[in-house]
Design a protein around this motif. Structure first.
Motif, PDB file in Angstrom:
ATOM      1  N   ALA A 332       0.827  -1.207   0.000  1.00  0.00           N
ATOM      2  CA  ALA A 332       0.000   0.000   0.000  1.00  0.00           C
ATOM      3  C   ALA A 332       0.860   1.255   0.000  1.00  0.00           C
ATOM      4  N   THR A 333       1.962   1.232   0.737  1.00  0.00           N
ATOM      5  CA  THR A 333       2.855   2.392   0.769  1.00  0.00           C
ATOM      6  C   THR A 333       3.416   2.676  -0.618  1.00  0.00           C
ATOM      7  N   LEU A 334       3.827   1.633  -1.316  1.00  0.00           N
ATOM      8  CA  LEU A 334       4.356   1.811  -2.676  1.00  0.00           C
ATOM      9  C   LEU A 334       3.284   2.317  -3.626  1.00  0.00           C
ATOM     10  N   VAL A 335       2.090   1.753  -3.531  1.00  0.00           N
ATOM     11  CA  VAL A 335       0.990   2.198  -4.390  1.00  0.00           C
ATOM     12  C   VAL A 335       0.629   3.647  -4.096  1.00  0.00           C
ATOM     13  N   ASN A 336       0.577   4.016  -2.813  1.00  0.00           N
ATOM     14  CA  ASN A 336       0.226   5.381  -2.439  1.00  0.00           C
ATOM     15  C   ASN A 336       1.229   6.399  -2.980  1.00  0.00           C
ATOM     16  N   MET A 337       2.508   6.044  -2.898  1.00  0.00           N
ATOM     17  CA  MET A 337       3.537   6.946  -3.427  1.00  0.00           C
ATOM     18  C   MET A 337       3.398   7.105  -4.932  1.00  0.00           C
ATOM     19  N   TYR A 338       3.089   6.011  -5.617  1.00  0.00           N
ATOM     20  CA  TYR A 338       2.917   6.060  -7.070  1.00  0.00           C
ATOM     21  C   TYR A 338       1.709   6.909  -7.455  1.00  0.00           C
ATOM     22  N   VAL A 339       0.600   6.683  -6.742  1.00  0.00           N
ATOM     23  CA  VAL A 339      -0.623   7.440  -7.041  1.00  0.00           C
ATOM     24  C   VAL A 339      -0.405   8.920  -6.791  1.00  0.00           C
ATOM     25  N   LYS A 340       0.287   9.273  -5.699  1.00  0.00           N
ATOM     26  CA  LYS A 340       0.522  10.678  -5.393  1.00  0.00           C
ATOM     27  C   LYS A 340       1.408  11.326  -6.450  1.00  0.00           C
ATOM     28  N   LYS A 341       2.429  10.599  -6.898  1.00  0.00           N
ATOM     29  CA  LYS A 341       3.295  11.149  -7.947  1.00  0.00           C
ATOM     30  C   LYS A 341       2.509  11.403  -9.216  1.00  0.00           C
ATOM     31  N   LYS A 342       1.623  10.460  -9.573  1.00  0.00           N
ATOM     32  CA  LYS A 342       0.804  10.638 -10.774  1.00  0.00           C
ATOM     33  C   LYS A 342      -0.138  11.818 -10.604  1.00  0.00           C
ATOM     34  N   ALA A 343      -0.725  11.937  -9.396  1.00  0.00           N
ATOM     35  CA  ALA A 343      -1.636  13.053  -9.143  1.00  0.00           C
ATOM     36  C   ALA A 343      -0.913  14.381  -9.216  1.00  0.00           C
ATOM     37  N   ASP A 344       0.316  14.459  -8.642  1.00  0.00           N
ATOM     38  CA  ASP A 344       1.091  15.694  -8.657  1.00  0.00           C
ATOM     39  C   ASP A 344       1.536  16.055 -10.067  1.00  0.00           C
ATOM     40  N   ALA A 345       1.812  15.007 -10.879  1.00  0.00           N
ATOM     41  CA  ALA A 345       2.263  15.234 -12.248  1.00  0.00           C
ATOM     42  C   ALA A 345       1.201  15.881 -13.107  1.00  0.00           C
TER      43      ALA A 345
END
Length: 346
Positions: A332-345
């Motif tokens: 979940a931590t890895l997925v959350n970091m990925y989702v946040k990066k995509k959202a910020d992008a």
């Protein structure tokens, strides 16, 4: 004119996002996918999991984690932790039982005094965090040990044992039990009242976070407290309020445990704080603060409830539950970091 039109059309700031991109930009998307995967796994491997009557049991297990997980998730979005959350639940239940029994009070008086006690613990954690500047990890770790010792020592002094005295024959018991530990049926499914409280709290806290000024403050102090203070956000009041919210959740769950099981064991709750945090992280809350979802935290609790019973229904060794939780936390931590990066992008 044509050049201006072309520039405006190609500007990322006005680009319309697709529904799929919007979905995958939500903090709770990882938890939602995980919940579907877990449900499918146990639907296939555990015949008892398919029994409609067991839905109530799954939801009840999830609610006893979810009531705290939504408040802990809100606190994490605000950039803080509370490692005393597990024993705070036990402390609240014991406070109500001990005061009512020891002083011969109406049970409701004990319940209200326990509420004041639980809110005071939360306020103290927030105040001490502000005064000392210490990380909330250390502040609430200290509170954890204090409450754990008080729970054991005071209970032994008052009752001579490790559990609270039974107060079922005292005035106010029946009405309090109806509020905190009743149940109702929806067809073949029996729903216990904590499930209703869990759903209502999830909706209310989601509205608070996403639709109010206070929600903006919570995101701001979790993202950058110094910058938030510079633009007029009441950082201290916001964080104290978040800790008091955890205290309220501890009180509500503590009252349920007291009136559901007729007493409270003084050693309960140790380790549950990590389960609350895991549920929040699975639901999209970052450990660094400033990002997360209340609905996601509730789904994280649902995943725990499904897994806890699903492993038992499937006939697997229940010792694997903690291993599963650890894997889910890392994933979940890895997925959350990925989702946040995509959202910020975007």
């Amino acid at each position: 004119m044509a050049t201006m039109t072309t520039t405006a059309t190609s500007d990322d700031r006005v680009r319309t996002r697709s529904p799929l991109a919007t979905l995958f930009g939500m903090p709770a998307v990882g938890a939602l996918i995980g919940a579907v995967a877990v449900a499918l796994l146990f639907l296939v491997t555990a015949p008892a999991f398919r029994n409609v009557e067991n839905i109530g049991t799954i939801l009840y297990n999830a609610s006893t984690i979810g009531i705290m997980a939504v408040f802990v998730g809100l606190l994490m979005i605000g950039g803080e932790f509370d490692l005393s959350a597990g024993v705070a639940v036990t402390a609240s239940g014991l406070a109500a039982a001990h005061t009512a029994w020891n002083f011969g009070l109406n049970v409701w008086v004990g319940v209200l005094l326990a509420l004041v006690f639980s809110l005071s613990i939360g306020a103290f954690n927030g105040w001490l965090l502000h005064k000392t500047g210490l990380p909330s990890f250390l502040v609430t770790l200290g509170t954890f040990f204090v409450l754990q010792g008080v729970n054991l020592a005071v209970t032994r002094i008052v009752t001579g044992g490790v559990s609270s005295n039974t107060i079922t024959d005292m005035d106010g018991w029946a009405s309090a039990q109806a509020v905190f530990a009743s149940s109702f049926d929806i067809g073949p499914v029996s729903i216990k009242i904590p499930v209703l409280y869990w759903i209502l709290l999830t909706a209310l806290l989601s509205w608070l976070l996403l639709r109010t000024r206070v929600g903006n403050w919570i995101f701001a102090v979790g993202g950058d407290a110094a910058a938030a203070r510079a633009v007029g956000v009441p950082v201290v009041a916001t964080k104290v309020g978040l800790f008091m919210g955890v205290g309220f959740g501890a009180w509500l769950l503590g009252m349920h445990l007291l009136f559901e099981y007729n007493n409270v064991q003084s050693g309960q709750g140790v380790g549950n704080e990590f389960i609350y945090i895991i549920a929040a992280v699975i639901g999209g809350c970052l450990l660094t603060g400033g990002y997360g979802s209340i609905v996601g935290a509730a789904i994280g609790a649902l995943i725990y409830g499904m897994t806890q019973l699903g492993i038992s229904y499937a006939g697997w060794d229940v010792d694997w539950l903690k291993t599963f939780l650890g894997i889910m936390l890392i994933g979940a931590t890895l997925v959350n970091m990925y989702v946040k990066k995509k959202a910020d992008a975007r």
